[in-house]
Motif scaffolding. Structure first.
Motif, PDB file in Angstrom:
ATOM      1  N   ILE A  83       0.878  -1.171   0.000  1.00 44.43           N
ATOM      2  CA  ILE A  83       0.000   0.000   0.000  1.00 44.43           C
ATOM      3  C   ILE A  83       0.912   1.217   0.000  1.00 44.43           C
ATOM      4  O   ILE A  83       1.674   1.440   0.942  1.00 44.43           O
ATOM      5  CB  ILE A  83      -0.948  -0.005   1.218  1.00 44.43           C
ATOM      6  N   LYS A  84       0.857   1.974  -1.087  1.00 48.06           N
ATOM      7  CA  LYS A  84       1.794   3.087  -1.270  1.00 48.06           C
ATOM      8  C   LYS A  84       1.733   4.091  -0.127  1.00 48.06           C
ATOM      9  O   LYS A  84       2.774   4.557   0.339  1.00 48.06           O
ATOM     10  CB  LYS A  84       1.527   3.784  -2.602  1.00 48.06           C
ATOM     11  N   GLU A  85       0.554   4.418   0.345  1.00 45.11           N
ATOM     12  CA  GLU A  85       0.441   5.426   1.408  1.00 45.11           C
ATOM     13  C   GLU A  85       1.187   4.986   2.669  1.00 45.11           C
ATOM     14  O   GLU A  85       1.804   5.799   3.338  1.00 45.11           O
ATOM     15  CB  GLU A  85      -1.030   5.715   1.721  1.00 45.11           C
ATOM     16  N   ASP A  86       1.169   3.687   2.971  1.00 41.06           N
ATOM     17  CA  ASP A  86       1.918   3.180   4.131  1.00 41.06           C
ATOM     18  C   ASP A  86       3.432   3.313   3.913  1.00 41.06           C
ATOM     19  O   ASP A  86       4.170   3.623   4.846  1.00 41.06           O
ATOM     20  CB  ASP A  86       1.569   1.718   4.406  1.00 41.06           C
ATOM     21  N   ILE A  87       3.860   3.077   2.697  1.00 42.88           N
ATOM     22  CA  ILE A  87       5.282   3.215   2.383  1.00 42.88           C
ATOM     23  C   ILE A  87       5.693   4.680   2.472  1.00 42.88           C
ATOM     24  O   ILE A  87       6.719   5.015   3.064  1.00 42.88           O
ATOM     25  CB  ILE A  87       5.600   2.612   0.995  1.00 42.88           C
ATOM     26  N   TYR A  88       4.878   5.570   1.906  1.00 49.07           N
ATOM     27  CA  TYR A  88       5.163   7.007   1.995  1.00 49.07           C
ATOM     28  C   TYR A  88       5.169   7.473   3.450  1.00 49.07           C
ATOM     29  O   TYR A  88       6.018   8.254   3.862  1.00 49.07           O
ATOM     30  CB  TYR A  88       4.150   7.826   1.197  1.00 49.07           C
ATOM     31  N   ARG A  89       4.206   6.966   4.225  1.00 51.64           N
ATOM     32  CA  ARG A  89       4.138   7.330   5.650  1.00 51.64           C
ATOM     33  C   ARG A  89       5.414   6.923   6.372  1.00 51.64           C
ATOM     34  O   ARG A  89       5.983   7.691   7.141  1.00 51.64           O
ATOM     35  CB  ARG A  89       2.933   6.677   6.336  1.00 51.64           C
ATOM     36  N   SER A  90       5.905   5.714   6.107  1.00 48.46           N
ATOM     37  CA  SER A  90       7.110   5.248   6.794  1.00 48.46           C
ATOM     38  C   SER A  90       8.310   6.127   6.434  1.00 48.46           C
ATOM     39  O   SER A  90       9.142   6.425   7.299  1.00 48.46           O
ATOM     40  CB  SER A  90       7.391   3.776   6.481  1.00 48.46           C
ATOM     41  N   MET A  91       8.398   6.583   5.184  1.00 52.17           N
ATOM     42  CA  MET A  91       9.512   7.445   4.779  1.00 52.17           C
ATOM     43  C   MET A  91       9.390   8.839   5.398  1.00 52.17           C
ATOM     44  O   MET A  91      10.390   9.405   5.856  1.00 52.17           O
ATOM     45  CB  MET A  91       9.586   7.544   3.250  1.00 52.17           C
ATOM     46  N   VAL A  92       8.183   9.384   5.439  1.00 54.20           N
ATOM     47  CA  VAL A  92       7.982  10.718   6.022  1.00 54.20           C
ATOM     48  C   VAL A  92       8.217  10.667   7.529  1.00 54.20           C
ATOM     49  O   VAL A  92       8.889  11.549   8.090  1.00 54.20           O
ATOM     50  CB  VAL A  92       6.575  11.265   5.689  1.00 54.20           C
ATOM     51  N   ASP A  93       7.694   9.648   8.208  1.00 50.50           N
ATOM     52  CA  ASP A  93       7.936   9.496   9.650  1.00 50.50           C
ATOM     53  C   ASP A  93       9.437   9.413   9.933  1.00 50.50           C
ATOM     54  O   ASP A  93       9.941  10.036  10.870  1.00 50.50           O
ATOM     55  CB  ASP A  93       7.259   8.234  10.201  1.00 50.50           C
ATOM     56  N   TYR A  94      10.124   8.650   9.123  1.00 51.39           N
ATOM     57  CA  TYR A  94      11.574   8.489   9.267  1.00 51.39           C
ATOM     58  C   TYR A  94      12.284   9.834   9.112  1.00 51.39           C
ATOM     59  O   TYR A  94      13.102  10.222   9.951  1.00 51.39           O
ATOM     60  CB  TYR A  94      12.058   7.487   8.227  1.00 51.39           C
ATOM     61  N   ALA A  95      11.976  10.555   8.041  1.00 50.82           N
ATOM     62  CA  ALA A  95      12.619  11.855   7.795  1.00 50.82           C
ATOM     63  C   ALA A  95      12.301  12.835   8.921  1.00 50.82           C
ATOM     64  O   ALA A  95      13.175  13.582   9.370  1.00 50.82           O
ATOM     65  CB  ALA A  95      12.171  12.425   6.450  1.00 50.82           C
ATOM     66  N   TRP A  96      11.080  12.832   9.399  1.00 49.85           N
ATOM     67  CA  TRP A  96      10.686  13.740  10.481  1.00 49.85           C
ATOM     68  C   TRP A  96      11.474  13.428  11.753  1.00 49.85           C
ATOM     69  O   TRP A  96      11.989  14.331  12.406  1.00 49.85           O
ATOM     70  CB  TRP A  96       9.186  13.626  10.744  1.00 49.85           C
ATOM     71  N   ASN A  97      11.580  12.151  12.092  1.00 49.53           N
ATOM     72  CA  ASN A  97      12.332  11.764  13.296  1.00 49.53           C
ATOM     73  C   ASN A  97      13.813  12.102  13.169  1.00 49.53           C
ATOM     74  O   ASN A  97      14.421  12.638  14.101  1.00 49.53           O
ATOM     75  CB  ASN A  97      12.160  10.265  13.577  1.00 49.53           C
ATOM     76  N   VAL A  98      14.412  11.798  12.042  1.00 51.07           N
ATOM     77  CA  VAL A  98      15.835  12.097  11.842  1.00 51.07           C
ATOM     78  C   VAL A  98      16.059  13.602  11.876  1.00 51.07           C
ATOM     79  O   VAL A  98      16.992  14.095  12.515  1.00 51.07           O
ATOM     80  CB  VAL A  98      16.346  11.487  10.513  1.00 51.07           C
ATOM     81  N   ASN A  99      15.177  14.353  11.212  1.00 56.23           N
ATOM     82  CA  ASN A  99      15.338  15.803  11.130  1.00 56.23           C
ATOM     83  C   ASN A  99      15.224  16.481  12.486  1.00 56.23           C
ATOM     84  O   ASN A  99      15.850  17.517  12.706  1.00 56.23           O
ATOM     85  CB  ASN A  99      14.317  16.390  10.151  1.00 56.23           C
ATOM     86  N   ASN A 100      14.465  15.904  13.399  1.00 58.80           N
ATOM     87  CA  ASN A 100      14.355  16.480  14.743  1.00 58.80           C
ATOM     88  C   ASN A 100      15.686  16.449  15.473  1.00 58.80           C
ATOM     89  O   ASN A 100      15.974  17.326  16.279  1.00 58.80           O
ATOM     90  CB  ASN A 100      13.295  15.742  15.568  1.00 58.80           C
ATOM     91  N   PHE A 101      16.506  15.441  15.216  1.00 59.74           N
ATOM     92  CA  PHE A 101      17.796  15.322  15.885  1.00 59.74           C
ATOM     93  C   PHE A 101      18.947  15.863  15.048  1.00 59.74           C
ATOM     94  O   PHE A 101      19.950  16.320  15.589  1.00 59.74           O
ATOM     95  CB  PHE A 101      18.073  13.859  16.259  1.00 59.74           C
ATOM     96  N   PHE A 102      18.812  15.793  13.735  1.00 59.41           N
ATOM     97  CA  PHE A 102      19.905  16.212  12.862  1.00 59.41           C
ATOM     98  C   PHE A 102      19.385  17.119  11.752  1.00 59.41           C
ATOM     99  O   PHE A 102      19.251  16.694  10.593  1.00 59.41           O
ATOM    100  CB  PHE A 102      20.626  14.985  12.281  1.00 59.41           C
ATOM    101  N   PRO A 103      19.110  18.369  12.090  1.00 62.28           N
ATOM    102  CA  PRO A 103      18.618  19.309  11.068  1.00 62.28           C
ATOM    103  C   PRO A 103      19.669  19.647  10.019  1.00 62.28           C
ATOM    104  O   PRO A 103      19.358  20.317   9.034  1.00 62.28           O
ATOM    105  CB  PRO A 103      18.218  20.545  11.888  1.00 62.28           C
ATOM    106  N   GLU A 104      20.896  19.174  10.204  1.00 56.98           N
ATOM    107  CA  GLU A 104      21.946  19.387   9.206  1.00 56.98           C
ATOM    108  C   GLU A 104      21.654  18.626   7.907  1.00 56.98           C
ATOM    109  O   GLU A 104      22.199  18.938   6.864  1.00 56.98           O
ATOM    110  CB  GLU A 104      23.310  18.929   9.743  1.00 56.98           C
ATOM    111  N   ILE A 105      20.788  17.614   7.994  1.00 54.53           N
ATOM    112  CA  ILE A 105      20.407  16.861   6.800  1.00 54.53           C
ATOM    113  C   ILE A 105      19.285  17.650   6.131  1.00 54.53           C
ATOM    114  O   ILE A 105      18.204  17.803   6.695  1.00 54.53           O
ATOM    115  CB  ILE A 105      19.963  15.431   7.145  1.00 54.53           C
ATOM    116  N   LYS A 106      19.558  18.156   4.960  1.00 52.84           N
ATOM    117  CA  LYS A 106      18.623  19.051   4.268  1.00 52.84           C
ATOM    118  C   LYS A 106      17.983  18.419   3.037  1.00 52.84           C
ATOM    119  O   LYS A 106      17.189  19.065   2.358  1.00 52.84           O
ATOM    120  CB  LYS A 106      19.340  20.335   3.835  1.00 52.84           C
ATOM    121  N   ARG A 107      18.323  17.178   2.746  1.00 49.38           N
ATOM    122  CA  ARG A 107      17.754  16.507   1.572  1.00 49.38           C
ATOM    123  C   ARG A 107      17.691  15.006   1.859  1.00 49.38           C
ATOM    124  O   ARG A 107      18.643  14.429   2.395  1.00 49.38           O
ATOM    125  CB  ARG A 107      18.621  16.783   0.346  1.00 49.38           C
TER     126      ARG A 107
END
Length: 178
Positions: A83-107
């Motif tokens: 289910i594409k939406e679940d896959i997209y959700r997992s990627m967005v959740d991942y990016a959001w969590n990583v970005n909270n700790f490491f805002p140096e990652i910009k892409r």
């Protein structure tokens, strides 16, 4: 006996001083042993990635200094059908969590592979610098909308560039209620 106690005290003090100086010398790292900012971020994010995704194929952080680009290739865990939406959700959740700790990652550049044997590219999803800059506010807005009962916003909209293979285009967009 008194002399024995004095020798014992001196010996214990020398052992204590030696242990303290050894601990201090170990805590001062040589320049070549010190981690760079990129190495530190890579180690922490790679550990998080391995912990949250079972089938990681490739993980790298590129850039000699901030801002960094995270490349991540994986095979998604799915049930009987992807289910594409679940896959997209997992990627967005991942990016959001990583970005909270490491805002140096910009892409963030995600490559979703399909079929754990053949591992053909099914989805390529990119969050450019602008998408990452808006990630925190958009993510919290989406979560608030979901809590309020409005689930109209798709995780797909978080990506600045999204390419799906013919195979991925056939996958279900969202779960259908049974």
């Amino acid at each position: 006996m008194n002399r024995f106690l004095n020798v014992l005290k001196v010996t214990l003090m020398l052992m204590f001083i030696s242990a303290c100086s050894q601990a201090n010398s170990n805590s001062v790292a040589e320049p070549e042993e010190m981690l760079t900012q990129k190495d530190f971020i890579t180690n922490k994010v790679e550990f998080y990635t391995q912990d949250h995704f079972r089938f990681v194929e490739k993980f790298t952080i590129e850039g000699s200094k901030a801002p960094y680009t995270l490349h991540f290739t994986f095979v998604p865990e799915v049930g009987s059908a992807p289910i594409k939406e679940d896959i997209y959700r997992s990627m967005v959740d991942y990016a959001w969590n990583v970005n909270n700790f490491f805002p140096e990652i910009k892409r963030y550049e995600f490559q979703v592979l399909w079929d754990e044997n053949v591992k053909k590219e099914a989805i390529k999803a990119i969050m450019d610098e602008e998408a990452v800059r808006n990630l925190i506010i958009r993510y919290l807005d989406l979560k608030n909308a979901q809590l309020g009962g409005s689930g109209d916003v798709s995780y797909r909209s978080f990506f600045s560039n999204l390419t799906e293979s013919d195979e991925a285009k056939r996958w279900a967009e969202k779960e259908t209620g049974v």
